[in-house]
Design an enzyme around this catalytic site. Sequence first.
Site, short mmCIF file in Angstrom:
data_model
loop_
_atom_site.label_atom_id
_atom_site.label_comp_id
_atom_site.label_asym_id
_atom_site.label_seq_id
_atom_site.Cartn_x
_atom_site.Cartn_y
_atom_site.Cartn_z
N HIS A 1 0.81 -1.22 0.00
CA HIS A 1 0.00 0.00 0.00
C HIS A 1 0.85 1.27 0.00
O HIS A 1 0.33 2.36 -0.22
CB HIS A 1 -0.99 0.00 1.18
CG HIS A 1 -0.38 0.27 2.51
ND1 HIS A 1 -0.09 -0.72 3.43
CD2 HIS A 1 -0.03 1.42 3.12
CE1 HIS A 1 0.40 -0.18 4.53
NE2 HIS A 1 0.45 1.12 4.36
N SER B 1 4.91 2.43 7.81
CA SER B 1 4.53 1.35 6.89
C SER B 1 5.74 0.85 6.11
O SER B 1 6.44 1.64 5.47
CB SER B 1 3.49 1.85 5.89
OG SER B 1 2.22 1.89 6.47
N ASP C 1 0.04 -7.57 1.31
CA ASP C 1 0.59 -6.22 1.49
C ASP C 1 2.11 -6.21 1.45
O ASP C 1 2.76 -5.49 2.21
CB ASP C 1 0.08 -5.61 2.80
CG ASP C 1 0.12 -4.08 2.76
OD1 ASP C 1 0.32 -3.51 1.67
OD2 ASP C 1 -0.02 -3.45 3.83
#
Length: 391
Positions: free
Chosen positions: A130, A235, A160
Amino acid sequence: MAPLMPQPPRRLALAGTAGSLVLAGLLSGCGTPFSLPRLPGLPGGGGRPGGEPRARVSDAPPPAPLQAGNNFIVSAVDKVGPAVVRIDTVKQVINPLGGLFGGGPSVQQQQGQGSGFITRSDGVILTNAHVVDGVNEVGVTLPNGRSYRGKVLGVDPLTDVAVLKVAASGLPVASLGDSAKVRPGEWAIAIGNPLGLDNTVTAGIISAVQRTNAVGEGQRVPYIQTDAAVNPGNSGGPLINDRGQVIGINTAIRQAPGAGLSFALPINLAKSIAAQILERGRASHPYIGVRLQALTPQLAREVNATQAECRLPETNGVVVVDVVPGSPAARGGLRACDLIERVGGTAVDNPSEVQVAVDQGQVGEPLSLQVQRGGRNLSLELRPAELPRAN
């Protein structure tokens, strides 16, 4: 529950009052010496002769000098930190009001930011899908300030995971550990770029493992849960153990009253997905073609009372709601109302655990299932197909 969305870069601003600015100007004045008047009762002021204070605040002995020693967090970060990178992205998005009533251009640029870590000295980098999915430009910056243009080799939205590549050699690399050996209570250290602050370090413990339902139903990831502080911008950054080995990729957070929970993708799964992306540009996921429902004793009683064709045991488990015609499950003999107890030798208690167990199989290879049907225990064998890819 939300993934750690990449954040736009932010700048820190210093704020002050007008009085503080005036005082700063006086203290640094040009040409004319300036001094403050002595105040009574302050050292160097109008207290006792020699500027001595009126009373001692403490009579504790002076502290012993600090002894040089080893800090395991510092040592772990020293090993991995040089390989943690900042990822800056630019994505072109359609402005639905573009060109209408001064609504701006029809295509706008959206900037984002995340983290990643180098796993090969020739520039292979792991991060979250993402962070880079659908972007037009990727910039990679190392802690020493060196910057590169990155290329996205592939992404796997289901887990992911994304793999990047920069044109470089001799880069520092992060050592990868074994997430299968991670246990609750062990130390967990997160490194990343939260809110645009490069190479921030936070520490905590492993709170839980095998969190298959942490991010929602239908996931195929047994997440690692930690209480180490993780924020937007982390992230794709590494979660490491006390030996400086990467055990996970920081992926998602769940806000709770007074606290937050952080979840990381186990590094063993990330390595498997990354290897497939490096080999053929995408990852493969097995598919059997069923719709599942978590079963409870109350739900079983309701089904037994209203559905003559279904007789379910009043227990907790996973029940098959529907089977896709022509799917591997249909060809293997699985039926609606079957209670799935084991997949490939692994006991399962909820639909997410079934998904994870199926994903550990191989496309086209036999996969055993233990089911309960009408009070009888049955053994079935399926051959999973390739999961259809979303357009």
